[in-house]
Design an enzyme around this catalytic site. Sequence first.
Site, PDB file in Angstrom:
ATOM      1  N   LYS A 144       0.837  -1.205   0.000  1.00  0.00           N
ATOM      2  CA  LYS A 144       0.000   0.000   0.000  1.00  0.00           C
ATOM      3  C   LYS A 144       0.868   1.250   0.000  1.00  0.00           C
ATOM      4  O   LYS A 144       0.622   2.199  -0.736  1.00  0.00           O
ATOM      5  CB  LYS A 144      -0.924  -0.007   1.236  1.00  0.00           C
ATOM      6  CG  LYS A 144      -2.000  -1.077   1.160  1.00  0.00           C
ATOM      7  CD  LYS A 144      -2.811  -1.207   2.443  1.00  0.00           C
ATOM      8  CE  LYS A 144      -3.852  -2.313   2.311  1.00  0.00           C
ATOM      9  NZ  LYS A 144      -4.691  -2.506   3.497  1.00  0.00           N
TER      10      LYS A 144
ATOM     11  N   GLN B 179      -4.489  -1.056   9.681  1.00  0.00           N
ATOM     12  CA  GLN B 179      -4.460  -2.386   9.069  1.00  0.00           C
ATOM     13  C   GLN B 179      -5.092  -3.409  10.024  1.00  0.00           C
ATOM     14  O   GLN B 179      -4.777  -3.454  11.208  1.00  0.00           O
ATOM     15  CB  GLN B 179      -3.001  -2.781   8.737  1.00  0.00           C
ATOM     16  CG  GLN B 179      -2.850  -4.089   7.999  1.00  0.00           C
ATOM     17  CD  GLN B 179      -3.476  -4.083   6.595  1.00  0.00           C
ATOM     18  OE1 GLN B 179      -3.612  -3.044   5.959  1.00  0.00           O
ATOM     19  NE2 GLN B 179      -3.860  -5.248   6.128  1.00  0.00           N
TER      20      GLN B 179
ATOM     21  N   ASP C 213     -10.902   3.334   4.427  1.00  0.00           N
ATOM     22  CA  ASP C 213     -11.346   1.948   4.233  1.00  0.00           C
ATOM     23  C   ASP C 213     -12.861   1.848   4.080  1.00  0.00           C
ATOM     24  O   ASP C 213     -13.366   0.790   3.692  1.00  0.00           O
ATOM     25  CB  ASP C 213     -10.941   1.096   5.438  1.00  0.00           C
ATOM     26  CG  ASP C 213      -9.583   0.431   5.248  1.00  0.00           C
ATOM     27  OD1 ASP C 213      -9.355  -0.133   4.172  1.00  0.00           O
ATOM     28  OD2 ASP C 213      -8.766   0.469   6.189  1.00  0.00           O
TER      29      ASP C 213
HETATM   30  N1  GUN Z   1      -6.987  -6.339   6.277  1.00  0.00           N
HETATM   31  C1  GUN Z   1      -7.385  -7.090   5.214  1.00  0.00           C
HETATM   32  N2  GUN Z   1      -7.980  -6.317   4.278  1.00  0.00           N
HETATM   33  C2  GUN Z   1      -7.960  -5.052   4.759  1.00  0.00           C
HETATM   34  C3  GUN Z   1      -8.413  -3.808   4.237  1.00  0.00           C
HETATM   35  O1  GUN Z   1      -8.981  -3.702   3.139  1.00  0.00           O
HETATM   36  N3  GUN Z   1      -8.193  -2.730   5.036  1.00  0.00           N
HETATM   37  C4  GUN Z   1      -7.596  -2.817   6.261  1.00  0.00           C
HETATM   38  N4  GUN Z   1      -7.446  -1.705   6.981  1.00  0.00           N
HETATM   39  N5  GUN Z   1      -7.164  -3.965   6.765  1.00  0.00           N
HETATM   40  C5  GUN Z   1      -7.350  -5.070   6.015  1.00  0.00           C
END
Ligand code: GUN
Length: 294
Positions: free
Chosen positions: A53, A97, A120
């Site tokens: 990311k 995350q 998100d």
């Molecule tokens: N863990 C797995 N997928 C995601 C996501 O799309 N966003 C976040 N913040 N954590 C995750």
Amino acid sequence: MSLILNGKDLAEKIKKELKKEVEGYISKGLRKPALAVILVGEDPASKVYVKRKKEACEYVGINSLSFNLPESITEIELIELIGKLNGDEDVDGILVQLPLPSHINTQNIIESINPDKDVDGFHPLNMGKLATGMSSGIIPCTPLGIWIMLKHYKIELFKKDVVVVGASNIVGKPMSLLFLKNEEATVTVCHRNTKDLKSQTTKADILIVAVGKPNLITEDMVKDDAVVVDVGINRLENGRLVGDVDFEALKNKVSAITPVPGGVGPMTVVSLLINTLTIYRKKHGFSVHPLTEI
Ligand code: GUN
């Protein structure tokens, strides 16, 4: 031979467009967009996702601010950090995350993020907007990425039967809400207590699988000409990455299928960039991002 839905190439193409978009903002004298990325603990998979990311942010010109916190951090300390970032004018998006360590209540953390910075789209306000069909909220990254990919490949949704396997808050639930939004497709959501999974999946014109179990979906569970989207990323003991779907068995049967890796994963990352820019654009009075017009 099925059409391979190549998320990797599509994500690269969109990233190039987003890079140009950000260059346009900078040339107007605006500050760089900024995303705060919070990682708690040492989970190896989470570390890899966060790294991807951040790399993608740097590529398009989004400033990514890293907060790598020890597993021992308390819920209150984490909420304090989020409070500071909520109040920081120069931070557009905040990403925590998941999963978080078990001593931290994930929902409390999600709800502590300012909904306007919730990149998100997991905050109840943004989930609620998605559920009620309002367009102004942020759409969770994986469902948004899948949506953009299906539209890119001109997959028809009108009057189709969509079956979503997995009812998580991150993928399954928001994905099904997105499919319901324009009342095009008919949506079925399956989960761990679904009585007869095969009887549901075999009805699917479009099958979305987000469970996290290698080879959960076998050839006999999918009808010919279905479109199959595999969200699973599972590492086998031999180190190979596989999805939730038996790709080898299905790739000559269905009309279209996503590979793992190189399918949904890169589209999730690119959607994070889109969501960050959506927040940035709103702050600077620009119209909604064209890629999020659903
Ligand atoms: N863990 C797995 N997928 C995601 C996501 O799309 N966003 C976040 N913040 N954590 C995750």
